[in-house]
Design an enzyme around this catalytic site. Structure first.
Site, PDB file in Angstrom:
ATOM      1  N   LYS A 180     -25.664 -30.286   8.833  1.00 13.35           N
ATOM      2  CA  LYS A 180     -25.191 -31.066   9.979  1.00 13.35           C
ATOM      3  C   LYS A 180     -25.357 -32.557   9.703  1.00 13.35           C
ATOM      4  O   LYS A 180     -24.503 -33.373  10.071  1.00 13.35           O
ATOM      5  CB  LYS A 180     -25.975 -30.666  11.224  1.00 13.35           C
ATOM      6  CG  LYS A 180     -25.531 -31.378  12.499  1.00 13.35           C
ATOM      7  CD  LYS A 180     -26.326 -30.869  13.690  1.00 13.35           C
ATOM      8  CE  LYS A 180     -25.866 -31.542  14.983  1.00 13.35           C
ATOM      9  NZ  LYS A 180     -26.638 -31.043  16.159  1.00 13.35           N
TER      10      LYS A 180
ATOM     11  N   HIS B 102       0.829  -1.202   0.000  1.00 13.79           N
ATOM     12  CA  HIS B 102       0.000   0.000   0.000  1.00 13.79           C
ATOM     13  C   HIS B 102       0.867   1.258   0.000  1.00 13.79           C
ATOM     14  O   HIS B 102       1.898   1.327   0.671  1.00 13.79           O
ATOM     15  CB  HIS B 102      -0.930   0.018   1.207  1.00 13.79           C
ATOM     16  CG  HIS B 102      -2.276  -0.592   0.920  1.00 13.79           C
ATOM     17  ND1 HIS B 102      -3.147  -0.063  -0.001  1.00 13.79           N
ATOM     18  CD2 HIS B 102      -2.891  -1.687   1.421  1.00 13.79           C
ATOM     19  CE1 HIS B 102      -4.245  -0.797  -0.050  1.00 13.79           C
ATOM     20  NE2 HIS B 102      -4.108  -1.801   0.797  1.00 13.79           N
TER      21      HIS B 102
ATOM     22  N   HIS C  57      -1.896  -2.231  -5.771  1.00 13.29           N
ATOM     23  CA  HIS C  57      -1.072  -2.385  -4.575  1.00 13.29           C
ATOM     24  C   HIS C  57      -0.677  -3.842  -4.336  1.00 13.29           C
ATOM     25  O   HIS C  57       0.344  -4.109  -3.705  1.00 13.29           O
ATOM     26  CB  HIS C  57      -1.787  -1.804  -3.348  1.00 13.29           C
ATOM     27  CG  HIS C  57      -2.863  -2.683  -2.772  1.00 13.29           C
ATOM     28  ND1 HIS C  57      -4.183  -2.603  -3.159  1.00 13.29           N
ATOM     29  CD2 HIS C  57      -2.825  -3.671  -1.833  1.00 13.29           C
ATOM     30  CE1 HIS C  57      -4.892  -3.486  -2.488  1.00 13.29           C
ATOM     31  NE2 HIS C  57      -4.094  -4.143  -1.673  1.00 13.29           N
TER      32      HIS C  57
END
Length: 545
Positions: free
Chosen positions: A484, A167, A198
Protein backbone atom coordinates in the site's frame (compact mmCIF):
# COMPACT_ATOMS: atom_id res chain seq x y z
CA UNK A 1 -16.80 5.75 -24.48
CA UNK A 2 -17.14 4.56 -28.06
CA UNK A 3 -14.15 3.47 -30.10
CA UNK A 4 -12.78 5.91 -32.64
CA UNK A 5 -13.73 3.37 -35.33
CA UNK A 6 -17.21 2.72 -33.97
CA UNK A 7 -19.76 2.39 -36.76
CA UNK A 8 -17.21 1.73 -39.51
CA UNK A 9 -16.80 -1.34 -41.70
CA UNK A 10 -14.56 -2.43 -44.55
CA UNK A 11 -15.90 -3.03 -48.03
CA UNK A 12 -14.94 -6.73 -47.83
CA UNK A 13 -16.93 -7.21 -44.63
CA UNK A 14 -19.92 -5.49 -46.21
CA UNK A 15 -19.70 -7.89 -49.15
CA UNK A 16 -19.95 -10.87 -46.78
CA UNK A 17 -23.15 -9.41 -45.34
CA UNK A 18 -24.56 -8.85 -48.85
CA UNK A 19 -23.83 -12.49 -49.65
CA UNK A 20 -25.78 -13.60 -46.55
CA UNK A 21 -28.73 -11.49 -47.72
CA UNK A 22 -28.62 -12.75 -51.32
CA UNK A 23 -27.46 -9.36 -52.61
CA UNK A 24 -24.11 -10.41 -54.03
CA UNK A 25 -24.79 -8.49 -57.22
CA UNK A 26 -23.81 -5.29 -55.37
CA UNK A 27 -20.40 -6.66 -54.29
CA UNK A 28 -18.35 -4.49 -56.61
CA UNK A 29 -20.17 -1.34 -55.53
CA UNK A 30 -19.03 -1.80 -51.94
CA UNK A 31 -15.77 -3.71 -52.37
CA UNK A 32 -13.99 -0.67 -53.81
CA UNK A 33 -14.79 1.29 -50.61
CA UNK A 34 -11.98 0.98 -48.03
CA UNK A 35 -14.16 2.31 -45.20
CA UNK A 36 -17.95 2.41 -44.97
CA UNK A 37 -19.42 4.75 -42.34
CA UNK A 38 -22.60 2.95 -41.34
CA UNK A 39 -24.19 5.95 -39.62
CA UNK A 40 -24.05 7.86 -42.92
CA UNK A 41 -25.79 5.17 -44.97
CA UNK A 42 -29.42 5.94 -45.80
CA UNK A 43 -31.76 5.50 -48.73
CA UNK A 44 -30.52 8.68 -50.42
CA UNK A 45 -26.85 7.67 -50.22
CA UNK A 46 -27.59 4.18 -51.54
CA UNK A 47 -29.59 5.71 -54.41
CA UNK A 48 -26.63 7.94 -55.33
CA UNK A 49 -24.45 4.80 -55.34
CA UNK A 50 -26.72 3.38 -58.03
CA UNK A 51 -28.38 0.72 -55.91
CA UNK A 52 -31.81 0.04 -57.31
CA UNK A 53 -34.60 -1.10 -56.77
CA UNK A 54 -35.90 0.23 -53.46
CA UNK A 55 -36.32 -3.33 -52.19
CA UNK A 56 -32.54 -3.91 -52.39
CA UNK A 57 -31.78 -0.64 -50.64
CA UNK A 58 -34.16 -1.56 -47.82
CA UNK A 59 -32.59 -5.02 -47.45
CA UNK A 60 -29.14 -3.45 -47.16
CA UNK A 61 -30.30 -1.00 -44.48
CA UNK A 62 -32.13 -3.77 -42.60
CA UNK A 63 -29.01 -5.98 -42.68
CA UNK A 64 -26.93 -3.18 -41.13
CA UNK A 65 -29.46 -2.77 -38.33
CA UNK A 66 -29.03 -6.45 -37.48
CA UNK A 67 -25.46 -5.77 -36.32
CA UNK A 68 -25.18 -2.05 -35.52
CA UNK A 69 -26.19 -0.40 -33.35
CA UNK A 70 -27.33 -3.24 -31.10
CA UNK A 71 -28.22 -3.31 -27.44
CA UNK A 72 -26.27 -5.07 -24.72
CA UNK A 73 -28.07 -8.09 -23.24
CA UNK A 74 -28.34 -9.18 -19.63
CA UNK A 75 -27.79 -12.84 -18.71
CA UNK A 76 -28.82 -14.10 -15.27
CA UNK A 77 -26.19 -16.50 -13.95
CA UNK A 78 -26.30 -18.51 -10.69
CA UNK A 79 -22.65 -17.66 -9.99
CA UNK A 80 -22.14 -14.05 -11.08
CA UNK A 81 -25.70 -12.74 -11.00
CA UNK A 82 -26.77 -10.37 -13.77
CA UNK A 83 -24.09 -10.12 -16.46
CA UNK A 84 -24.39 -7.43 -19.14
CA UNK A 85 -22.74 -8.65 -22.35
CA UNK A 86 -21.59 -6.69 -25.39
CA UNK A 87 -23.60 -7.22 -28.64
CA UNK A 88 -20.60 -8.91 -30.32
CA UNK A 89 -20.46 -11.44 -27.48
CA UNK A 90 -24.18 -12.09 -27.82
CA UNK A 91 -23.75 -12.64 -31.57
CA UNK A 92 -20.97 -15.19 -30.93
CA UNK A 93 -23.05 -16.99 -28.28
CA UNK A 94 -25.88 -17.44 -30.80
CA UNK A 95 -23.63 -19.22 -33.33
CA UNK A 96 -23.61 -23.03 -33.71
CA UNK A 97 -19.88 -23.27 -33.00
CA UNK A 98 -20.56 -21.82 -29.54
CA UNK A 99 -23.95 -23.45 -28.97
CA UNK A 100 -22.30 -26.91 -29.19
CA UNK A 101 -20.79 -26.18 -25.77
CA UNK A 102 -24.27 -26.72 -24.31
CA UNK A 103 -23.70 -30.43 -24.97
CA UNK A 104 -20.23 -30.81 -23.42
CA UNK A 105 -20.15 -31.33 -19.67
CA UNK A 106 -17.83 -28.98 -17.81
CA UNK A 107 -16.60 -31.81 -15.57
CA UNK A 108 -16.74 -34.54 -18.20
CA UNK A 109 -17.68 -37.83 -16.54
CA UNK A 110 -17.86 -36.14 -13.12
CA UNK A 111 -21.64 -36.19 -13.62
CA UNK A 112 -21.53 -40.00 -13.25
CA UNK A 113 -20.27 -39.50 -9.68
CA UNK A 114 -21.64 -36.11 -8.59
CA UNK A 115 -25.32 -35.76 -9.55
CA UNK A 116 -25.12 -31.97 -9.25
CA UNK A 117 -22.28 -31.67 -11.77
CA UNK A 118 -24.62 -31.22 -14.72
CA UNK A 119 -23.25 -27.85 -15.85
CA UNK A 120 -21.66 -27.42 -19.26
CA UNK A 121 -18.83 -25.61 -21.02
CA UNK A 122 -21.47 -23.21 -22.37
CA UNK A 123 -22.23 -21.38 -19.13
CA UNK A 124 -18.61 -21.58 -17.94
CA UNK A 125 -17.43 -19.83 -21.12
CA UNK A 126 -19.99 -17.05 -20.71
CA UNK A 127 -18.82 -16.62 -17.12
CA UNK A 128 -15.16 -16.37 -18.19
CA UNK A 129 -16.06 -13.76 -20.82
CA UNK A 130 -17.84 -11.75 -18.14
CA UNK A 131 -14.99 -11.96 -15.60
CA UNK A 132 -12.40 -11.12 -18.25
CA UNK A 133 -14.27 -7.89 -18.86
CA UNK A 134 -14.56 -7.16 -15.13
CA UNK A 135 -10.81 -7.53 -14.56
CA UNK A 136 -9.65 -5.52 -17.57
CA UNK A 137 -12.17 -2.75 -16.83
CA UNK A 138 -10.98 -2.61 -13.21
CA UNK A 139 -7.38 -2.22 -14.39
CA UNK A 140 -8.40 0.53 -16.81
CA UNK A 141 -10.27 2.44 -14.12
CA UNK A 142 -7.46 2.20 -11.53
CA UNK A 143 -4.58 2.85 -13.93
CA UNK A 144 -5.49 5.15 -16.84
CA UNK A 145 -1.80 5.35 -17.74
CA UNK A 146 -1.99 1.77 -19.06
CA UNK A 147 -3.93 3.16 -22.05
CA UNK A 148 -6.39 0.28 -22.09
CA UNK A 149 -8.94 1.12 -24.79
CA UNK A 150 -12.34 -0.26 -25.78
CA UNK A 151 -10.74 -2.46 -28.44
CA UNK A 152 -8.58 -4.11 -25.78
CA UNK A 153 -11.58 -4.69 -23.52
CA UNK A 154 -13.74 -6.24 -26.25
CA UNK A 155 -10.89 -8.48 -27.45
CA UNK A 156 -10.21 -9.75 -23.91
CA UNK A 157 -13.93 -10.47 -23.45
CA UNK A 158 -14.11 -12.37 -26.75
CA UNK A 159 -11.02 -14.42 -25.82
CA UNK A 160 -12.57 -15.31 -22.46
CA UNK A 161 -15.83 -16.27 -24.14
CA UNK A 162 -14.16 -18.43 -26.81
CA UNK A 163 -11.28 -19.98 -24.85
CA UNK A 164 -12.98 -23.41 -24.61
CA UNK A 165 -14.47 -23.66 -28.12
CA UNK A 166 -12.14 -26.56 -28.90
CA UNK A 167 -13.17 -28.99 -26.18
CA UNK A 168 -14.28 -32.40 -27.42
CA UNK A 169 -16.62 -34.98 -25.86
CA UNK A 170 -16.30 -35.13 -22.07
CA UNK A 171 -13.86 -32.21 -22.08
CA UNK A 172 -10.31 -33.23 -21.11
CA UNK A 173 -10.97 -36.92 -21.67
CA UNK A 174 -10.96 -36.34 -25.42
CA UNK A 175 -7.63 -34.53 -25.79
CA UNK A 176 -5.73 -36.01 -22.83
CA UNK A 177 -6.80 -39.67 -22.97
CA UNK A 178 -8.49 -40.56 -26.27
CA UNK A 179 -6.54 -38.70 -28.96
CA UNK A 180 -3.07 -39.74 -27.63
CA UNK A 181 -4.12 -43.42 -27.86
CA UNK A 182 -6.05 -43.24 -31.15
CA UNK A 183 -4.54 -44.81 -34.26
CA UNK A 184 -2.77 -42.08 -36.17
CA UNK A 185 -3.02 -41.89 -39.95
CA UNK A 186 0.13 -41.22 -41.91
CA UNK A 187 1.05 -37.71 -42.99
CA UNK A 188 0.32 -34.32 -41.51
CA UNK A 189 -2.85 -35.37 -39.66
CA UNK A 190 -0.98 -38.09 -37.79
CA UNK A 191 1.68 -35.59 -36.80
CA UNK A 192 -1.02 -33.15 -35.69
CA UNK A 193 -2.64 -35.81 -33.48
CA UNK A 194 0.69 -36.47 -31.77
CA UNK A 195 0.74 -33.05 -30.05
CA UNK A 196 -2.90 -31.93 -30.38
CA UNK A 197 -4.58 -30.18 -27.45
CA UNK A 198 -7.99 -28.61 -27.09
CA UNK A 199 -6.40 -25.13 -27.24
CA UNK A 200 -5.35 -25.91 -30.82
CA UNK A 201 -8.95 -26.70 -31.68
CA UNK A 202 -10.14 -23.55 -29.89
CA UNK A 203 -7.99 -21.45 -32.23
CA UNK A 204 -9.24 -23.31 -35.30
CA UNK A 205 -12.86 -23.25 -34.14
CA UNK A 206 -12.65 -19.50 -33.58
CA UNK A 207 -11.37 -19.04 -37.15
CA UNK A 208 -14.19 -21.27 -38.40
CA UNK A 209 -16.74 -19.29 -36.37
CA UNK A 210 -15.58 -15.98 -37.86
CA UNK A 211 -15.29 -17.26 -41.43
CA UNK A 212 -18.58 -19.15 -41.56
CA UNK A 213 -20.76 -16.35 -40.22
CA UNK A 214 -20.92 -13.53 -42.74
CA UNK A 215 -22.26 -10.94 -40.31
CA UNK A 216 -19.60 -11.31 -37.61
CA UNK A 217 -16.53 -9.67 -39.26
CA UNK A 218 -18.59 -6.61 -40.18
CA UNK A 219 -20.10 -6.45 -36.73
CA UNK A 220 -16.64 -6.63 -35.13
CA UNK A 221 -15.44 -3.79 -37.34
CA UNK A 222 -18.58 -1.77 -36.65
CA UNK A 223 -17.73 -1.90 -32.95
CA UNK A 224 -14.19 -0.68 -33.50
CA UNK A 225 -12.06 -3.81 -33.92
CA UNK A 226 -9.23 -3.89 -36.46
CA UNK A 227 -9.43 -7.44 -37.75
CA UNK A 228 -5.87 -7.55 -39.08
CA UNK A 229 -4.56 -7.09 -35.52
CA UNK A 230 -7.36 -8.07 -33.20
CA UNK A 231 -8.15 -11.56 -34.51
CA UNK A 232 -4.50 -12.51 -33.89
CA UNK A 233 -4.67 -10.93 -30.43
CA UNK A 234 -7.79 -12.92 -29.50
CA UNK A 235 -6.26 -16.21 -30.65
CA UNK A 236 -2.99 -15.47 -28.83
CA UNK A 237 -4.95 -15.04 -25.59
CA UNK A 238 -6.76 -18.34 -26.22
CA UNK A 239 -3.50 -20.17 -26.90
CA UNK A 240 -0.44 -18.26 -25.75
CA UNK A 241 2.52 -18.28 -28.15
CA UNK A 242 5.59 -20.31 -27.25
CA UNK A 243 8.02 -18.78 -24.76
CA UNK A 244 10.24 -16.02 -26.13
CA UNK A 245 8.04 -15.67 -29.21
CA UNK A 246 6.81 -12.10 -29.66
CA UNK A 247 3.13 -11.35 -29.58
CA UNK A 248 1.55 -10.11 -32.80
CA UNK A 249 -1.71 -8.74 -31.42
CA UNK A 250 -0.42 -6.22 -28.88
CA UNK A 251 2.90 -4.46 -28.15
CA UNK A 252 5.15 -5.27 -25.19
CA UNK A 253 3.69 -2.50 -23.04
CA UNK A 254 0.33 -4.31 -23.09
CA UNK A 255 1.71 -7.81 -22.44
CA UNK A 256 -0.20 -7.92 -19.12
CA UNK A 257 -3.42 -8.39 -21.12
CA UNK A 258 -2.23 -11.91 -21.94
CA UNK A 259 -2.41 -12.84 -18.23
CA UNK A 260 -6.16 -12.29 -17.87
CA UNK A 261 -7.74 -15.30 -19.62
CA UNK A 262 -4.96 -17.93 -19.45
CA UNK A 263 -2.07 -16.95 -17.20
CA UNK A 264 0.85 -19.28 -17.89
CA UNK A 265 3.09 -17.28 -15.57
CA UNK A 266 1.43 -18.18 -12.26
CA UNK A 267 -1.94 -19.74 -13.10
CA UNK A 268 -4.01 -16.90 -11.61
CA UNK A 269 -6.61 -16.10 -14.28
CA UNK A 270 -10.33 -15.60 -14.80
CA UNK A 271 -10.74 -19.09 -16.26
CA UNK A 272 -9.95 -20.51 -12.82
CA UNK A 273 -11.99 -17.82 -11.08
CA UNK A 274 -15.10 -19.02 -12.88
CA UNK A 275 -14.60 -22.77 -12.78
CA UNK A 276 -13.63 -22.76 -9.09
CA UNK A 277 -16.81 -20.89 -8.19
CA UNK A 278 -19.03 -22.75 -10.67
CA UNK A 279 -17.69 -26.24 -10.04
CA UNK A 280 -17.82 -25.84 -6.26
CA UNK A 281 -21.41 -24.60 -6.53
CA UNK A 282 -22.55 -27.63 -8.54
CA UNK A 283 -20.44 -30.16 -6.63
CA UNK A 284 -21.57 -28.97 -3.23
CA UNK A 285 -17.98 -28.19 -2.19
CA UNK A 286 -17.11 -24.95 -0.40
CA UNK A 287 -14.96 -22.47 -2.33
CA UNK A 288 -12.72 -20.44 -0.03
CA UNK A 289 -11.19 -18.25 -2.74
CA UNK A 290 -12.70 -14.79 -3.29
CA UNK A 291 -12.03 -13.76 -6.89
CA UNK A 292 -13.86 -10.46 -6.41
CA UNK A 293 -11.29 -9.47 -3.80
CA UNK A 294 -8.44 -10.38 -6.14
CA UNK A 295 -9.91 -8.15 -8.87
CA UNK A 296 -10.16 -5.27 -6.38
CA UNK A 297 -6.45 -5.53 -5.50
CA UNK A 298 -5.10 -6.39 -8.97
CA UNK A 299 -2.57 -3.88 -10.28
CA UNK A 300 -0.17 -3.80 -13.23
CA UNK A 301 3.45 -3.23 -12.21
CA UNK A 302 6.84 -3.36 -13.88
CA UNK A 303 8.62 -6.63 -13.10
CA UNK A 304 11.98 -7.30 -14.74
CA UNK A 305 11.24 -4.66 -17.39
CA UNK A 306 7.87 -6.24 -18.26
CA UNK A 307 4.37 -5.33 -17.18
CA UNK A 308 2.60 -7.99 -15.10
CA UNK A 309 -0.57 -8.21 -13.05
CA UNK A 310 0.36 -8.14 -9.35
CA UNK A 311 -1.58 -8.12 -6.09
CA UNK A 312 -1.36 -6.61 -2.58
CA UNK A 313 1.06 -8.09 -0.07
CA UNK A 314 -1.78 -8.90 2.34
CA UNK A 315 -3.41 -11.20 -0.24
CA UNK A 316 -1.02 -14.13 0.33
CA UNK A 317 -3.59 -16.16 2.29
CA UNK A 318 -6.29 -15.54 -0.32
CA UNK A 319 -3.95 -16.87 -3.02
CA UNK A 320 -3.09 -19.96 -1.00
CA UNK A 321 -6.85 -20.51 -0.73
CA UNK A 322 -6.97 -20.39 -4.54
CA UNK A 323 -4.16 -22.94 -4.94
CA UNK A 324 -5.58 -25.20 -2.22
CA UNK A 325 -9.02 -25.04 -3.84
CA UNK A 326 -7.42 -26.28 -7.05
CA UNK A 327 -5.81 -29.21 -5.22
CA UNK A 328 -9.00 -30.00 -3.32
CA UNK A 329 -11.13 -30.05 -6.49
CA UNK A 330 -8.68 -32.39 -8.18
CA UNK A 331 -8.56 -34.73 -5.19
CA UNK A 332 -12.27 -34.77 -4.42
CA UNK A 333 -13.82 -34.42 -7.88
CA UNK A 334 -11.71 -34.08 -11.05
CA UNK A 335 -9.52 -37.08 -10.16
CA UNK A 336 -11.94 -38.97 -7.92
CA UNK A 337 -11.13 -42.68 -8.18
CA UNK A 338 -14.49 -43.55 -9.79
CA UNK A 339 -14.27 -40.58 -12.19
CA UNK A 340 -10.87 -41.77 -13.40
CA UNK A 341 -11.92 -45.36 -14.05
CA UNK A 342 -15.06 -44.29 -15.91
CA UNK A 343 -12.88 -41.99 -18.02
CA UNK A 344 -10.65 -44.97 -18.72
CA UNK A 345 -13.62 -47.12 -19.77
CA UNK A 346 -15.12 -44.43 -22.01
CA UNK A 347 -11.70 -44.03 -23.63
CA UNK A 348 -11.65 -47.81 -24.24
CA UNK A 349 -15.09 -47.59 -25.84
CA UNK A 350 -14.14 -44.61 -28.02
CA UNK A 351 -11.01 -46.39 -29.24
CA UNK A 352 -13.06 -49.45 -30.24
CA UNK A 353 -15.68 -47.26 -31.93
CA UNK A 354 -13.27 -44.80 -33.55
CA UNK A 355 -13.13 -46.16 -37.10
CA UNK A 356 -16.84 -47.00 -37.13
CA UNK A 357 -18.16 -43.50 -36.34
CA UNK A 358 -18.61 -41.39 -39.46
CA UNK A 359 -19.06 -37.61 -39.26
CA UNK A 360 -19.69 -35.45 -42.33
CA UNK A 361 -17.39 -32.46 -42.64
CA UNK A 362 -16.75 -29.71 -45.18
CA UNK A 363 -17.26 -30.65 -48.81
CA UNK A 364 -19.10 -33.82 -47.77
CA UNK A 365 -15.86 -35.51 -46.64
CA UNK A 366 -16.32 -38.13 -43.91
CA UNK A 367 -14.27 -38.22 -40.73
CA UNK A 368 -13.91 -40.64 -37.82
CA UNK A 369 -14.15 -39.87 -34.12
CA UNK A 370 -10.43 -39.07 -33.95
CA UNK A 371 -9.83 -37.53 -37.38
CA UNK A 372 -12.69 -35.04 -36.93
CA UNK A 373 -10.13 -32.72 -35.32
CA UNK A 374 -8.88 -32.02 -38.87
CA UNK A 375 -12.14 -30.39 -39.98
CA UNK A 376 -14.01 -27.86 -37.86
CA UNK A 377 -17.31 -28.45 -39.64
CA UNK A 378 -17.14 -32.09 -38.58
CA UNK A 379 -15.77 -31.24 -35.14
CA UNK A 380 -18.69 -28.87 -34.50
CA UNK A 381 -20.96 -31.95 -34.57
CA UNK A 382 -18.83 -33.83 -32.02
CA UNK A 383 -20.14 -33.51 -28.44
CA UNK A 384 -20.96 -35.73 -25.44
CA UNK A 385 -23.89 -37.00 -27.50
CA UNK A 386 -21.53 -39.47 -29.20
CA UNK A 387 -21.69 -41.52 -25.96
CA UNK A 388 -25.41 -42.12 -26.47
CA UNK A 389 -24.99 -42.61 -30.21
CA UNK A 390 -22.75 -45.59 -29.43
CA UNK A 391 -24.83 -46.78 -26.48
CA UNK A 392 -28.06 -46.86 -28.51
CA UNK A 393 -26.49 -48.20 -31.70
CA UNK A 394 -27.37 -51.55 -33.27
CA UNK A 395 -24.40 -52.08 -35.62
CA UNK A 396 -22.27 -55.15 -34.99
CA UNK A 397 -19.14 -53.06 -35.49
CA UNK A 398 -20.00 -51.06 -32.36
CA UNK A 399 -20.90 -54.03 -30.16
CA UNK A 400 -17.73 -54.05 -28.03
CA UNK A 401 -17.85 -50.29 -27.49
CA UNK A 402 -21.56 -50.52 -26.73
CA UNK A 403 -20.99 -53.20 -24.07
CA UNK A 404 -18.43 -51.06 -22.27
CA UNK A 405 -20.75 -48.05 -22.16
CA UNK A 406 -23.67 -50.22 -21.05
CA UNK A 407 -21.55 -51.46 -18.14
CA UNK A 408 -20.91 -47.84 -17.16
CA UNK A 409 -24.62 -46.98 -17.26
CA UNK A 410 -25.37 -50.15 -15.24
CA UNK A 411 -22.67 -49.12 -12.71
CA UNK A 412 -20.57 -52.17 -13.56
CA UNK A 413 -17.35 -50.23 -13.77
CA UNK A 414 -13.98 -51.74 -12.84
CA UNK A 415 -13.64 -51.87 -9.05
CA UNK A 416 -11.23 -49.75 -7.06
CA UNK A 417 -8.79 -51.88 -5.03
CA UNK A 418 -6.67 -49.14 -3.47
CA UNK A 419 -4.03 -46.53 -4.14
CA UNK A 420 -0.31 -46.24 -3.62
CA UNK A 421 1.41 -42.98 -2.75
CA UNK A 422 4.36 -42.78 -5.07
CA UNK A 423 7.72 -41.77 -3.64
CA UNK A 424 8.74 -39.43 -6.41
CA UNK A 425 8.04 -38.62 -10.04
CA UNK A 426 6.66 -41.67 -11.89
CA UNK A 427 8.08 -42.81 -15.22
CA UNK A 428 6.13 -44.15 -18.20
CA UNK A 429 7.52 -47.67 -17.61
CA UNK A 430 6.32 -47.99 -14.03
CA UNK A 431 2.64 -48.72 -14.69
CA UNK A 432 3.35 -51.85 -16.84
CA UNK A 433 5.87 -52.93 -14.21
CA UNK A 434 3.32 -52.44 -11.44
CA UNK A 435 0.75 -54.52 -13.33
CA UNK A 436 3.31 -57.32 -13.72
CA UNK A 437 4.02 -57.26 -9.99
CA UNK A 438 0.31 -57.18 -9.15
CA UNK A 439 -0.23 -60.40 -11.07
CA UNK A 440 2.81 -61.97 -9.41
CA UNK A 441 1.97 -60.82 -5.87
CA UNK A 442 0.15 -63.93 -4.65
CA UNK A 443 -2.25 -63.56 -1.70
CA UNK A 444 -0.48 -66.47 0.04
CA UNK A 445 2.39 -68.83 -0.89
CA UNK A 446 1.44 -71.31 -3.60
CA UNK A 447 3.25 -73.55 -6.02
CA UNK A 448 2.83 -73.61 -9.78
CA UNK A 449 0.11 -71.75 -11.70
CA UNK A 450 -1.94 -69.18 -9.88
CA UNK A 451 -5.14 -70.80 -8.71
CA UNK A 452 -7.21 -67.62 -9.17
CA UNK A 453 -6.08 -67.27 -12.79
CA UNK A 454 -5.59 -63.49 -12.57
CA UNK A 455 -3.10 -61.97 -15.00
CA UNK A 456 -1.80 -58.46 -15.54
CA UNK A 457 -4.65 -57.93 -18.02
CA UNK A 458 -7.12 -58.20 -15.14
CA UNK A 459 -5.76 -55.06 -13.49
CA UNK A 460 -5.93 -51.40 -14.46
CA UNK A 461 -3.37 -49.01 -12.97
CA UNK A 462 -3.94 -45.26 -13.39
CA UNK A 463 -1.68 -42.49 -12.17
CA UNK A 464 -3.08 -39.30 -10.68
CA UNK A 465 -0.86 -36.31 -9.96
CA UNK A 466 -2.33 -33.55 -7.82
CA UNK A 467 -0.61 -30.29 -7.00
CA UNK A 468 -1.11 -26.61 -6.29
CA UNK A 469 -0.69 -25.64 -9.95
CA UNK A 470 3.12 -25.35 -10.21
CA UNK A 471 4.16 -28.98 -9.97
CA UNK A 472 6.33 -29.58 -6.92
CA UNK A 473 7.08 -25.87 -6.55
CA UNK A 474 5.42 -23.45 -4.15
CA UNK A 475 3.04 -21.49 -6.46
CA UNK A 476 3.44 -18.30 -4.44
CA UNK A 477 7.01 -18.07 -5.77
CA UNK A 478 5.62 -17.06 -9.18
CA UNK A 479 3.48 -14.23 -7.81
CA UNK A 480 4.63 -10.62 -7.45
CA UNK A 481 3.26 -8.36 -4.74
CA UNK A 482 3.10 -4.62 -4.07
CA UNK A 483 2.48 -2.71 -0.85
CA UNK A 484 0.00 0.00 0.00
CA UNK A 485 2.90 2.32 0.81
CA UNK A 486 4.68 1.76 -2.51
CA UNK A 487 2.23 0.44 -5.13
CA UNK A 488 4.71 0.68 -8.01
CA UNK A 489 7.49 -1.44 -6.49
CA UNK A 490 7.11 -5.23 -6.49
CA UNK A 491 8.64 -7.93 -4.35
CA UNK A 492 8.29 -11.63 -3.52
CA UNK A 493 6.73 -13.11 -0.39
CA UNK A 494 7.83 -16.45 1.05
CA UNK A 495 5.51 -19.11 2.41
CA UNK A 496 6.77 -18.52 5.96
CA UNK A 497 5.92 -14.84 5.72
CA UNK A 498 2.31 -15.74 4.97
CA UNK A 499 1.79 -18.40 7.65
CA UNK A 500 3.61 -21.19 9.47
CA UNK A 501 0.62 -23.47 8.93
CA UNK A 502 1.01 -23.85 5.14
CA UNK A 503 2.14 -27.06 3.41
CA UNK A 504 5.81 -27.78 2.74
CA UNK A 505 5.09 -30.17 -0.14
CA UNK A 506 2.93 -29.13 -3.09
CA UNK A 507 2.58 -32.21 -5.26
CA UNK A 508 1.83 -35.90 -4.91
CA UNK A 509 1.35 -38.77 -7.33
CA UNK A 510 -0.98 -41.68 -6.63
CA UNK A 511 -1.23 -45.02 -8.40
CA UNK A 512 -4.87 -46.17 -8.39
CA UNK A 513 -5.35 -49.92 -8.83
CA UNK A 514 -8.58 -51.45 -10.18
CA UNK A 515 -9.80 -54.98 -10.81
CA UNK A 516 -11.52 -55.63 -14.14
CA UNK A 517 -13.25 -58.87 -13.10
CA UNK A 518 -16.28 -57.99 -11.01
CA UNK A 519 -17.49 -61.32 -9.62
CA UNK A 520 -16.96 -61.60 -5.85
CA UNK A 521 -14.39 -64.42 -6.07
CA UNK A 522 -12.18 -62.56 -8.55
CA UNK A 523 -12.48 -59.30 -6.61
CA UNK A 524 -11.41 -61.00 -3.38
CA UNK A 525 -8.45 -62.53 -5.19
CA UNK A 526 -7.52 -59.19 -6.76
CA UNK A 527 -7.60 -57.51 -3.34
CA UNK A 528 -5.31 -60.24 -2.07
CA UNK A 529 -2.83 -59.49 -4.84
CA UNK A 530 -2.97 -55.81 -4.00
CA UNK A 531 -2.43 -56.37 -0.26
CA UNK A 532 0.71 -58.39 -0.93
CA UNK A 533 2.19 -55.87 -3.32
CA UNK A 534 5.83 -55.09 -2.60
CA UNK A 535 5.97 -52.17 -0.12
CA UNK A 536 8.75 -50.59 -2.18
CA UNK A 537 6.01 -49.06 -4.34
CA UNK A 538 4.54 -47.12 -1.46
CA UNK A 539 5.84 -43.89 0.04
CA UNK A 540 4.58 -44.69 3.50
CA UNK A 541 1.49 -46.86 3.35
CA UNK A 542 -1.11 -48.29 1.03
CA UNK A 543 -4.57 -46.77 1.18
CA UNK A 544 -7.41 -49.23 0.72
CA UNK A 545 -10.91 -48.43 -0.48
Amino acid sequence: MASENDGEMSGDSMCKILKEEGLGKWDETFRKMSVIKLRELNDGVLTEMGIDPLEDRQKILDSILKIWPAAHKVFNDPIHGHMELHPVLVKIIDMPQFQRLRYIKQLGVGYFVYPGASHNRFEHSIGVGHLAGELVKALKEKQPDLNINDRDILCVQIAGLCHDLGHGPFSHLFDQMFIPKATRPSGSLGEKMRTWKHEDASEEMFDHLVESNGYLPGMMEAYGLKLSEDLDFIKEMIKLPEAKKKYKGRPEEKSFLYEIVANKRNGIDVDKFDYFARDCHHLGIKNNFDHGRFIKFARVCDVDEQKHICTRDKEGNNLYDLFHTRYSLHRRAYQHNVVKIIEHMITEAFLKADQHIQIKGSGGEMFTLSTAIADMEAYTKLTDCVFYKILNSTEDTLQKAREILKNIVDRKHYRFLGEIKHKGTPTKDEIPQLKEELAAALPFPRQGVQADGLTKEDFVVLSATMDYGSGAEDPINSVDFYSKKNPNQTFKITRKEVSKLLPVQFSETLFRVYGKKMDSKSLDAARGHFEQLNPVWSDSHVTEP
